[in-house]
Design an enzyme around this catalytic site. Structure first.
Site, PDB file in Angstrom:
ATOM      1  N   SER A 160       0.798  -1.226   0.000  1.00  0.00           N
ATOM      2  CA  SER A 160       0.000   0.000   0.000  1.00  0.00           C
ATOM      3  C   SER A 160       0.832   1.279   0.000  1.00  0.00           C
ATOM      4  O   SER A 160       0.304   2.339  -0.320  1.00  0.00           O
ATOM      5  CB  SER A 160      -0.924   0.021   1.217  1.00  0.00           C
ATOM      6  OG  SER A 160      -0.177  -0.135   2.405  1.00  0.00           O
TER       7      SER A 160
ATOM      8  N   ASP B 126      -3.809   7.732   7.978  1.00  0.00           N
ATOM      9  CA  ASP B 126      -4.777   6.846   8.629  1.00  0.00           C
ATOM     10  C   ASP B 126      -4.027   5.954   9.613  1.00  0.00           C
ATOM     11  O   ASP B 126      -2.868   6.213   9.928  1.00  0.00           O
ATOM     12  CB  ASP B 126      -5.631   6.081   7.598  1.00  0.00           C
ATOM     13  CG  ASP B 126      -4.850   5.016   6.817  1.00  0.00           C
ATOM     14  OD1 ASP B 126      -3.721   4.658   7.225  1.00  0.00           O
ATOM     15  OD2 ASP B 126      -5.375   4.545   5.785  1.00  0.00           O
TER      16      ASP B 126
ATOM     17  N   HIS C  32      -0.999   4.390   7.412  1.00  0.00           N
ATOM     18  CA  HIS C  32      -0.347   5.036   6.261  1.00  0.00           C
ATOM     19  C   HIS C  32      -0.066   6.511   6.522  1.00  0.00           C
ATOM     20  O   HIS C  32      -0.611   7.091   7.457  1.00  0.00           O
ATOM     21  CB  HIS C  32      -1.227   4.872   5.017  1.00  0.00           C
ATOM     22  CG  HIS C  32      -1.568   3.434   4.748  1.00  0.00           C
ATOM     23  ND1 HIS C  32      -2.738   2.864   5.173  1.00  0.00           N
ATOM     24  CD2 HIS C  32      -0.866   2.462   4.133  1.00  0.00           C
ATOM     25  CE1 HIS C  32      -2.757   1.581   4.834  1.00  0.00           C
ATOM     26  NE2 HIS C  32      -1.629   1.311   4.196  1.00  0.00           N
TER      27      HIS C  32
END
Ligand code: NAG
Ligand code: NAG
Ligand code: NAG
Ligand code: NAG
Length: 377
Positions: A50, A339, A342
């Site tokens: 990610s 978040d 991340h």
């Protein structure tokens, strides 16, 4: 004569380089067009998780846990959700910009099939092991298979020799490993009952193979090591008895992995002729920002901008995962974490800048920075 013998042995890097010189110094227009792409552009191929996924997971059968294609993801820069796990651009987007490439599109984006500049194979949740979040992600082995398809495409468009040149000049950027360890804690896996920590790290590192790409002609590899994910907001809250401190068990795995990764890369450099790498110390440089946010222009180093609960560590940003309720900060630029797991675009830009330009030191980027990989070889 020279050309013929070169064509017969396309795997020899020296000869390819020699051929390249021949092509560059020849000035016929047909050569000009054919080799235009491989000569003027260094392609960028992106692999991993990610931290680099630009939207591949939008197109696979997975859950919102591994997707970020809803508001407020993307709100700062794109103004719409692209699938990137951030408020804006990722490290890999900035690297493409510094290399004067366009944004590198996700491999699975429908209708996208122009690979001269490279392509992005990364998939949120992916690890080096096929078992990691199996069924919900595009694992590294599949990402490497997709790269093989791109090699075939390049050969059909450019011819075998030009395709080889493109692949050998390209930079291959990897962010992988975090999920192989993260998954242990978020799924209550018992894998550490069967293996010691260092055995498990050995298995992860053993699967972090770049050899397929090397065999296809790839020579220039960029890695980021693992961030201190034991201190991510989502992991701080995983054990109530930890009272919000970093998860030690995760931190010790990160340490072992990062040592093993730099050892692996040193070994590959010795064993594989022409293999060049750049290893960015994501771990130390993110820790600096988490511990001293104001020194780097941030207000908050520990808690997330988007999420719920303590540290906004509950992975609920966007209201489509664990619960509909979440809080969103006013200004993501003040935060290190976007978040629960991340980072914000602001951090990614600072880190990408260092990866590109940084002093060549183990605490920064080593033994080359990415600009060296793109421009010096
Ligand atoms: C998507 O995955 C779910 C759960 O694994 C499965 O039930 C469903 O059939 C899959 N859908 C498609 C289109 O593959
Ligand atoms: C993991 O175990 C803890 C404690 O036994 C439990 O509260 C939690 O729900 C489990 N999480 C998952 C994803 O199974
Ligand atoms: C790669 O991972 C598998 C588990 O997925 C493991 O059995 C294997 O030993 C690993 N390979 C290496 C070279 O470590
Ligand atoms: C947990 O943190 C709170 C607030 O910082 C503190 O008051 C409390 O003593 C801590 N508890 C333990 C067991 O460390």
């Amino acid at each position: 004569m020279v050309r013929k013998s070169v064509m017969a042995r396309p795997s020899s890097l020296f000869l390819i380089f020699f051929l390249h010189l021949v092509l560059v110094s020849s000035s016929t227009t047909s050569t000009e067009t054919r080799s235009e792409h491989s000569r003027n552009h260094v392609a960028l191929f992106i692999f991993g998780d990610s931290f680099f996924d630009a939207g591949n997971n939008n197109y696979i059968n997975t859950t919102t846990l591994d997707q970020a294609n809803f508001w407020p993801y993307g709100e700062t820069y794109f103004k719409f959700p692209t699938g990137r796990f951030s408020d804006g651009r990722l490290i890999s987007d900035f690297i493409a910009e510094y290399a004067k490439l366009p944004l590198i599109s996700p491999f699975l984006q429908p209708g996208y099939n122009q690979y001269y500049h490279g392509v992005n194979f990364a998939s949120a949740g992916a690890g080096a092991l096929v078992e990691t979040f199996k069924g919900a992600v595009i694992d590294l082995k599949t990402q490497l298979k997709y790269h093989k398809k791109v090699q075939t495409w390049l050969r059909s468009k450019l011819g075998k020799v030009e395709a080889e040149i493109t692949l050998s000049k390209a930079v291959y950027l990897f962010s992988v490993g975090t999920n192989d360890y993260m998954s242990i804690f978020v799924t209550n896996s018992t894998v550490l009952n069967s293996y010691s920590k260092s055995e498990y790290v050995g298995i992860v590192i053993g699967n972090l193979t770049t050899i397929d790409i090397y065999k296809r002609g790839g020579r220039k590899f960029g890695f980021i090591n693992l961030l201190p994910f034991g201190c991510a907001p989502g992991i701080r809250i995983i054990k109530a008895e930890n009272n919000g401190s970093c998860l030690e068990e995760a931190s010790s795995l990160v340490k072992l992995h990062n040592k093993a990764l730099s050892r692996l890369l040193r070994k590959l450099e010795k064993q594989l002729k022409g293999f060049k790498y750049s290893l960015y110390n994501f771990d130390i440089n993110l820790r600096r920002r988490m511990n001293h946010p104001s020194k780097y222009g941030f207000k908050e180093g520990k808690g997330a901008c988007c999420g719920s609960g303590q540290f906004r560590g509950v992975f609920s940003c966007g209201g489509k995962r664990l619960g509909k309720e979440f809080q969103l900060c006013e200004n993501p630029n003040e935060y290190v974490f976007w978040d629960s797991y991340h980072l914000t675009q602001r951090v990614y830009e600072q880190l990408a800048d260092q990866m590109w330009n940084g002093a060549r030191k183990p605490n920064s980027v080593w033994p080359y920075n990415l600009r060296d990989l793109f421009q010096a070889f």
